[in-house]
Design an enzyme around this catalytic site. Sequence first.
Site, short mmCIF file in Angstrom:
data_model
loop_
_atom_site.label_atom_id
_atom_site.label_comp_id
_atom_site.label_asym_id
_atom_site.label_seq_id
_atom_site.Cartn_x
_atom_site.Cartn_y
_atom_site.Cartn_z
N HIS A 88 0.88 -1.17 0.00
CA HIS A 88 0.00 0.00 0.00
C HIS A 88 0.92 1.23 0.00
CE1 HIS A 88 -3.30 -2.71 1.82
NE2 HIS A 88 -3.45 -2.59 0.51
N GLU A 91 1.64 3.49 2.98
CA GLU A 91 2.08 2.89 4.26
C GLU A 91 3.60 2.71 4.17
OE1 GLU A 91 -0.41 -0.59 4.69
OE2 GLU A 91 -2.21 0.63 4.37
N HIS A 220 3.11 -3.54 6.48
CA HIS A 220 2.07 -2.54 6.26
C HIS A 220 2.06 -1.52 7.39
CE1 HIS A 220 -0.44 -4.34 2.92
NE2 HIS A 220 0.49 -5.25 3.12
N GLU A 309 1.70 -5.02 10.73
CA GLU A 309 1.24 -3.63 10.74
C GLU A 309 2.17 -2.90 11.71
OE1 GLU A 309 -1.25 -2.48 8.89
OE2 GLU A 309 -2.06 -4.39 8.17
ZN LIG Z 1 -1.79 -1.97 4.16
#
Ligand SMILES: [Zn+2]
Length: 449
Positions: A88, A91, A220, A309
């Site tokens: 992404h 990110e 991410h 994350e």
């Molecule tokens: Zn992501």
Amino acid sequence: MNIWCLIVISLLKAVESSDTTFPLNRHHDYEELTQVLRTTNAKCKDITSLTSIGRSVEGRELWVMVFSINSTHHTPGVPEFKYVANMHGNEVVGREVLIDLVQYFCDEYHKGNKTIVDLITNVRIHIMPSMNPDGYEKAAKLPGYPKDYVRGRKNAANYDLNRNFPDFDKIACRTGDSNRLAYNRAYVSEAVRGIKIQPETEAVAEWIMSIPFVLSANLHGGDVVANYPFDESCDGELRHYQGCPDDAIFRQLSSAYSNGNSQMAGSTGCSQDDDFHDGTTNGAAWYSIGGGMQDFNYLASNCFEITIEMSCVKFPPAYSLPVFWQLNQNAMIDYIYQSTCGVKGFLYDAASGAPVPDAAVIVEGIHHVVYSAADGDYWRLLVAGNYAIRVQAQGYELSEIKTVQIPECRPYSAVELNFNLKKTNRRETAKETDDTLQRLRSVLLSIQQ
Ligand SMILES: [Zn+2]
């Protein structure tokens, strides 16, 4: 002043006193990222190679830096590991910590840091700082902070790359089969239905299929947690724990990362809706998605991947980046160590001693198999315990069952277990045609034409 501010200040002080020779407190756009990789490659020619595995929609290279004492090719018996970040585009913490990591590996290897020398000697490590360089440029151009929560997330053709992989989950749910589903033409046809595979996705899917990766993480941002398969629930519920056959080892893998990161270890999540325990979560229990990369790794190949994350803020200001390096530096290395645990070995033809590739390594009680690579080598990640293992290869008798005791994971603790396989006397039924063993690219191409 809240606790988080105190942590940031104390970590910034710690970073200031560390002896890194590269700047930690800046963002790198595509040109700068390319420059850092080229410079590091030139500085550490003996242990790196820099390749592009494909191009983005707008023509930017999808760079991969490989670290190994034999960086250009697979060495039999040496596990393959990968980090992928910035799928992404907005990110960016993963992208920046991987840029730090490549420089750190290069510097520390040449300083003779034993931990890093051992790591690069015993594991081949592939690092992709950006899977979505087009999305990054779009996000980075937005002025000031905080940046928009979604702009730059998708690729230049407006596709979310983490919803763009062939969706094998539905097939796994229906059939109970989770083994190399990308080698079955009918399954691939079903899994790509309704998905317009993007060039970034296709390049990465092909890469995943072409190297015998053992372990991976997809970096991410937007929360703080280690997320493990499956990402998609079988019953269509938005939040429903959907464990895969390797749930036990995936929990261990996620904890290995989370425990190495002091912020993630105690994370219950950045949002009130989150309900994480010890900084880990099952993907579908958090929220169910289809077409994700993590489940593709597990269902299409041998590779076990989790999704990390790394930060509540997706595109934090440059001054805060050193904190993220500090938080993730040890966790990133601890996680790579996990690829050196479990059981590994070689499969041989008992008569000739030749390696046996594409053989299924079957662990009793776990309905997921891994397959041997071209040199007959295999890796099977497992939590500590006693296991019964046997091997099945086309043209060979089913092997004897061997029992093995796997210890708690410590660096380089994998138990070696080799098999000698006897050719079967039965006349071979028609050999599997290339149709069922084709690589993903040719299957996808034929379907999309
Ligand atoms: Zn992501």
